[in-house]
Design a protein around this motif. Structure first.
Motif, short mmCIF file in Angstrom:
data_model
loop_
_atom_site.label_atom_id
_atom_site.label_comp_id
_atom_site.label_asym_id
_atom_site.label_seq_id
_atom_site.Cartn_x
_atom_site.Cartn_y
_atom_site.Cartn_z
N VAL A 103 61.59 42.29 61.04
CA VAL A 103 62.48 42.32 61.66
C VAL A 103 62.58 41.06 62.73
O VAL A 103 63.69 41.19 63.60
N LYS B 191 66.25 40.82 55.05
CA LYS B 191 65.48 41.82 55.83
C LYS B 191 65.38 42.55 55.29
O LYS B 191 64.54 43.84 55.43
N HIS B 192 66.51 43.52 55.78
CA HIS B 192 67.23 45.23 55.65
C HIS B 192 66.60 45.59 53.94
O HIS B 192 66.21 46.97 54.30
N ARG B 193 67.15 45.24 53.28
CA ARG B 193 66.86 45.06 51.76
C ARG B 193 65.35 45.56 51.75
O ARG B 193 64.82 46.07 50.93
N LYS C 102 63.77 48.57 53.65
CA LYS C 102 64.44 49.75 52.68
C LYS C 102 62.99 49.74 51.33
O LYS C 102 62.90 50.88 50.63
#
Length: 352
Positions: A228, A235-237, A240
């Motif tokens: 993060v 980073k969000h992928r 997940k």
């Protein structure tokens, strides 16, 4: 029902007992259950074999073709695919075992298939753990371990994991054999070696679920906060993907391990063993086991095909194998993000 009739083997392979033990309660009431198990296991195992073979074979082919560009992550992924291939190669035998209700391939194949099945199972789990630890070290302790992620280290890790998997699976190679009872031939531990059934239950629950899950949760709980704070567009992928890895692993394997433990408690008369509990627990083991085995089909998707680099390589390979396929695809079809420094290394570790 007497204790003898209630008791059933706790091994992963005693499919004949699913049918013969139900007969103790009367064929009129349980014929539908036996037919369901025969059709369900034979069909699902065949489907898992086909999908698992195609997916993992493609992973192996892609990584072999690009072996000169391999890193530690690639080596682990390659061995994970090999482990799953070894696992799925045993499923046609168990599909036939489930369908006919007895073992028909002889004593040598009984030992070989049982041991190979276990070796493929444990090596797959252990390589997933190795990939998790590798990701943890390269992200949380990148500056300390980067220079140790060499090809030599990858080879040593590979040899150790396969040796450990083979060692844990040795009882299946040695003690499981073709046995005969009033219902026909089985591939199982003989009466004098029943102690290894408890060993089998222990290793599958502890080494196959509890320890890997603790490693995943512990490592990824440290990895996510670090991700993060990084300046990477993916980073969000990656977060997940991490959540997907843990959730899929838990929901596919936990129900099967819980069901097997309940069956063990039932056999020891710690929980009720009347005909309703008996039927429900056996059915639960059958269904959860079949769905747990689908994890070998999902591994290529979770660990390989979600990656841009790997997907690009796979499409290039398919384009050569299948004329006209992917004719309009190029590297520009995929994302062009090239965040440098540590963020790019982290991204390549997760998104191959």
């Amino acid at each position: 029902m007497s204790g003898e009739n209630v008791t059933e083997n706790t091994t992963m392979y005693d499919y004949s007992s699913y049918f013969t033990d139900y007969e103790d309660y009367g064929p009129k009431n349980y014929s539908d259950v036996r037919k369901f198990i025969q059709v369900f296991l034979a069909t699902l195992y065949s489907l898992v074999f086909i999908l698992g073979f195609i997916g993992n074979a493609l992973v192996v082919c892609v990584l072999v073709k690009h072996r000169n560009q391999s890193n530690l992550t690639d080596i682990c992924l390659f061995n994970l695919a090999l482990s799953d291939l070894l696992f799925v190669f045993t499923l046609p035998f168990y599909s036939h075992y489930a369908r006919v209700g007895q073992w028909t391939f002889g004593d040598f194949m009984c030992r070989l298939i049982s041991g190979s099945h276990q070796t493929g199972f444990f090596s797959s789990i252990f390589f997933m753990v190795a990939m998790t630890l590798d990701r943890y070290m390269i992200i949380v302790h990148a500056h300390r371990v980067a220079r140790y992620r060499t090809m030599r280290a990858a080879i040593i890790l590979t040899v150790l994991v396969w040796m450990l998997s083979l060692f844990v699976s040795l009882p299946d190679f040695i003690f499981i054999e073709e046995t005969e009872d009033s219902h026909g031939l089985e591939c199982d531990y003989p009466q004098e070696s029943k102690v290894w059934e408890r060993y089998d239950l222990f290793t599958i629950n502890v080494l196959g679920l509890v320890i890997p899950l603790l490693v995943m949760v512990g490592c990824y709980s440290r990895i996510i906060p670090t991700l993060v704070t990084m300046r990477t567009t993916k980073k969000h992928r990656i977060v997940k993907l991490i959540i997907c890895i843990v959730v899929v692993f838990f929901f596919l394997w936990a129900p099967y391990n819980i069901s097997r433990f309940l069956k063990y408690l039932q056999e020891r008369k710690i929980i009720p063993s009347d005909h309703t509990w008996y039927k429900n627990v056996r059915m639960s083991v059958t269904v959860t086991q079949a769905f747990a085995y689908t994890h070998c089909c999902l591994n290529p998707i979770i660990y390989a095909f979600v990656g841009e680099k790997f997907m690009r390589r796979a499409l290039q390979l398919l384009k050569k194998l299948v004329p006209g396929y992917g004719r309009d695809l190029s590297d520009s079809t995929f994302g062009r993000s090239t965040v440098m420094s540590r963020s790019s290394e982290v991204t390549s570790t997760f998104i191959m």
